[in-house]
Scaffold this active site. Structure first.
Site, PDB file in Angstrom:
ATOM      1  CG  ASP A   1      49.551 -11.398  34.916  1.00  0.00           C
ATOM      2  OD1 ASP A   1      49.192 -12.096  35.885  1.00  0.00           O
ATOM      3  OD2 ASP A   1      49.042 -11.510  33.789  1.00  0.00           O
ATOM      4  CB  SER A   2      51.282 -15.620  34.814  1.00  0.00           C
ATOM      5  OG  SER A   2      49.984 -15.360  34.305  1.00  0.00           O
TER       6      SER A   2
ATOM      7  CB  CYS B   1      49.431 -12.469  38.908  1.00  0.00           C
ATOM      8  SG  CYS B   1      49.201 -14.262  38.857  1.00  0.00           S
TER       9      CYS B   1
ATOM     10  CD  GLU C   1      49.108 -15.033  28.379  1.00  0.00           C
ATOM     11  OE1 GLU C   1      49.882 -14.789  27.431  1.00  0.00           O
ATOM     12  OE2 GLU C   1      49.002 -14.287  29.383  1.00  0.00           O
TER      13      GLU C   1
ATOM     14  CB  CYS D   1      41.898 -14.317  36.567  1.00  0.00           C
ATOM     15  SG  CYS D   1      43.292 -14.559  35.432  1.00  0.00           S
TER      16      CYS D   1
ATOM     17  CG  HIS E   1      45.007 -13.542  31.823  1.00  0.00           C
ATOM     18  ND1 HIS E   1      45.852 -13.546  32.906  1.00  0.00           N
ATOM     19  CD2 HIS E   1      45.784 -13.790  30.732  1.00  0.00           C
ATOM     20  CE1 HIS E   1      47.083 -13.789  32.491  1.00  0.00           C
ATOM     21  NE2 HIS E   1      47.073 -13.939  31.172  1.00  0.00           N
TER      22      HIS E   1
END
Length: 267
Positions: free
Chosen positions: A12-13, A75, A154, A186, A188
């Site tokens: 993932d990012s 992601c 983040e 997403c 996240h």
């Protein structure tokens, strides 16, 4: 029965993919994993397709060198923009996080109104719209980009008032009133589920890619497209492209461990 004890690669990012890893870790306790978080180059959601493909290729080359048996693109932005290339480039099974969500949402909607929230890149790609339309052209897709969610997570603002205000800005809209299924586009976003669900009725089914991806991996094991591991211990190795205090903190909470084997590398 043959077994394959090689690890499963997940990337993932940043830390959003931990929501997917947690589900995989709990579901497949005999499997080992290598997790790569591209913390030096996040967020992906505002990058071009060419850049996302380049980043994803570099990460998959790294995972392939570490002899993984399967790669999970945890992601949504990379799933939307890079998976087609990755499947042609790699001789490995590749799972994206979009297809399992689309399949599940299409089965559980009752009124054909489906909401999708995601990063700017994911929403602009119309990846969810196109895939849902192929299944049923009568689906009504309500999309909303929520690009600030990832940087807020983040940077550690998960419980901050500003995050609540941003949720209100994105989600307090009449266009969502008809939907009976919401796809969190997403990985996240499940971290903000307590805020997100406040804007939808109790009858709205909220689709979390972590659970749908684990089910999809189970199907690959069942049809022997990927062989299960036979080991009795589970090993998880983490790689990040830059140091991240928030990753360490959230990983410890999410994965219920204070012992994380993390290395930092530059691709």
């Amino acid at each position: 029965m043959k077994n394959d004890n090689r690890p499963i690669g997940v990337f993932d990012s940043g830390l959003g993919g931990l929501t997917v890893l947690r589900s995989l870790k709990e579901t497949f306790q005999n499997e080992s994993f290598i997790y790569f978080g591209d913390t030096a180059r996040l967020p992906y959601g505002t990058k071009s397709q060419e850049t996302i493909i380049r980043y994803s290729k570099e990460i998959c080359d790294f995972l392939n060198k570490n002899d993984v048996k399967l790669i999970i693109v945890a992601c949504n932005t990379a799933s939307a923009l890079a998976v087609k290339f990755l499947k042609s480039y790699l001789n490995l099974p590749i799972i994206n996080v979009i297809d399992p969500c689309v399949e599940f949402a299409s089965k559980v909607t009752k009124n054909n109104y489906i909401g999708v929230i995601g990063t700017q890149a994911t929403i602009n790609s119309k990846a969810y719209n196109k895939k849902l339309d192929r299944i049923n052209s009568s689906f009504k897709i309500i999309s909303q980009e929520c690009s600030l969610f990832v940087p807020l997570i983040e940077e550690g603002f998960i419980k901050h008032q500003i995050t609540k205000d941003v949720c209100h800005f994105y989600l307090n809209k009449k266009i969502f009133q008809k939907i009976d299924v919401l796809i969190m586009g997403c990985t996240h976003y499940p971290i903000l589920i307590d805020y997100i669900k406040q804007y939808f009725s109790d009858n709205t089914i909220i689709v979390d890619s972590a659970k749908t991806v684990a089910f999809h991996v189970e199907q690959l094991f069942d049809n022997n497209s990927v062989l299960r591991a036979s080991q009795k211990t589970q090993n998880i190795k983490y790689y990040l492209s830059d140091k991240s205090i928030e990753f360490n903190k959230l990983a410890a909470v999410f994965l219920k461990t204070n012992s994380l084997d993390i290395d930092y590398i530059k691709l």
